[in-house]
Motif scaffolding. Structure first.
Motif, PDB file in Angstrom:
ATOM      1  N   PHE A   6     -11.901   5.917 -15.823  1.00  0.00           N
ATOM      2  CA  PHE A   6     -10.736   5.212 -15.300  1.00  0.00           C
ATOM      3  C   PHE A   6     -10.220   4.285 -16.378  1.00  0.00           C
ATOM      4  CE2 PHE A   6     -13.250   6.033 -11.407  1.00  0.00           C
ATOM      5  CZ  PHE A   6     -12.331   6.856 -10.779  1.00  0.00           C
ATOM      6  N   ILE A  16      -3.041   2.005 -11.761  1.00  0.00           N
ATOM      7  CA  ILE A  16      -2.781   2.867 -10.607  1.00  0.00           C
ATOM      8  C   ILE A  16      -1.377   3.426 -10.756  1.00  0.00           C
ATOM      9  CG2 ILE A  16      -2.522   2.960  -8.099  1.00  0.00           C
ATOM     10  CD1 ILE A  16      -4.537   0.647  -7.953  1.00  0.00           C
ATOM     11  N   ARG A  17      -1.267   4.747 -10.641  1.00  0.00           N
ATOM     12  CA  ARG A  17       0.027   5.428 -10.677  1.00  0.00           C
ATOM     13  C   ARG A  17       0.109   6.366  -9.498  1.00  0.00           C
ATOM     14  NH1 ARG A  17      -0.183   7.478 -16.354  1.00  0.00           N
ATOM     15  NH2 ARG A  17      -0.257   5.448 -17.325  1.00  0.00           N
ATOM     16  N   ASN A  18       1.219   6.320  -8.802  1.00  0.00           N
ATOM     17  CA  ASN A  18       1.442   7.178  -7.638  1.00  0.00           C
ATOM     18  C   ASN A  18       0.304   7.047  -6.632  1.00  0.00           C
ATOM     19  OD1 ASN A  18       3.809   8.186  -8.818  1.00  0.00           O
ATOM     20  ND2 ASN A  18       2.636   9.728  -9.937  1.00  0.00           N
ATOM     21  N   GLY A  19      -0.219   5.820  -6.483  1.00  0.00           N
ATOM     22  CA  GLY A  19      -1.256   5.556  -5.493  1.00  0.00           C
ATOM     23  C   GLY A  19      -2.641   6.047  -5.872  1.00  0.00           C
ATOM     24  N   ASP A  20      -2.844   6.435  -7.124  1.00  0.00           N
ATOM     25  CA  ASP A  20      -4.147   6.937  -7.553  1.00  0.00           C
ATOM     26  C   ASP A  20      -4.559   6.261  -8.857  1.00  0.00           C
ATOM     27  OD1 ASP A  20      -6.439   8.449  -7.432  1.00  0.00           O
ATOM     28  OD2 ASP A  20      -5.485  10.360  -7.919  1.00  0.00           O
ATOM     29  N   PHE A  21      -5.865   6.162  -9.073  1.00  0.00           N
ATOM     30  CA  PHE A  21      -6.371   5.583 -10.304  1.00  0.00           C
ATOM     31  C   PHE A  21      -6.027   6.497 -11.478  1.00  0.00           C
ATOM     32  CE2 PHE A  21      -9.484   3.878  -7.188  1.00  0.00           C
ATOM     33  CZ  PHE A  21      -9.169   2.547  -7.341  1.00  0.00           C
ATOM     34  N   VAL A  22      -5.641   5.879 -12.583  1.00  0.00           N
ATOM     35  CA  VAL A  22      -5.327   6.628 -13.804  1.00  0.00           C
ATOM     36  C   VAL A  22      -6.630   6.832 -14.575  1.00  0.00           C
ATOM     37  CG1 VAL A  22      -4.041   6.583 -15.978  1.00  0.00           C
ATOM     38  CG2 VAL A  22      -3.028   5.617 -13.902  1.00  0.00           C
ATOM     39  N   HIS A  23      -6.845   8.047 -15.042  1.00  0.00           N
ATOM     40  CA  HIS A  23      -8.028   8.306 -15.870  1.00  0.00           C
ATOM     41  C   HIS A  23      -7.576   9.023 -17.132  1.00  0.00           C
ATOM     42  CE1 HIS A  23      -8.074  12.565 -14.638  1.00  0.00           C
ATOM     43  NE2 HIS A  23      -7.691  12.090 -13.473  1.00  0.00           N
TER      44      HIS A  23
END
Length: 93
Positions: A6, A16-23
């Motif tokens: 992450f 967080i992008r589009n409601g999800d964690f960025v990895h």
């Protein structure tokens, strides 16, 4: 040596992008956090950390600095030469 995890934003918060964690590729982030960590800050690994913030006014030679970083990278399963080469490629390319 493509480490993925992450990703954190500039302020250290989880991205967080589009409601999800960025990895994504996280080697630079992991090394940076290791450099900023002081010994005793991580409860489950009290020897983890380079203690560089506490050594701000200390007179460290380049070899002393490299030794501190090498030991901590090895404890984290990373090879100092590979990390340095990878960071050089990233900044030059």
């Amino acid at each position: 040596m493509a480490e993925r995890d992450f990703l954190l934003g500039d302020g250290g918060e989880m991205e967080i992008r589009n409601g999800d964690f960025v990895h994504g590729e996280s080697l630079t982030q992991e090394v940076g956090l290791l450099l900023l960590t002081n010994k005793g800050e991580i409860r489950w690994d009290p020897l983890c950390g380079c203690d560089l913030l506490r050594k701000t006014n200390a007179r460290l030679s380049q070899s002393q600095f490299e030794r501190i970083v090498k030991v901590q990278l090895e404890r984290d399963g990373k090879n100092y030469a590979d990390v340095v080469d990878g960071l050089k490629l990233k900044t030059n390319g």
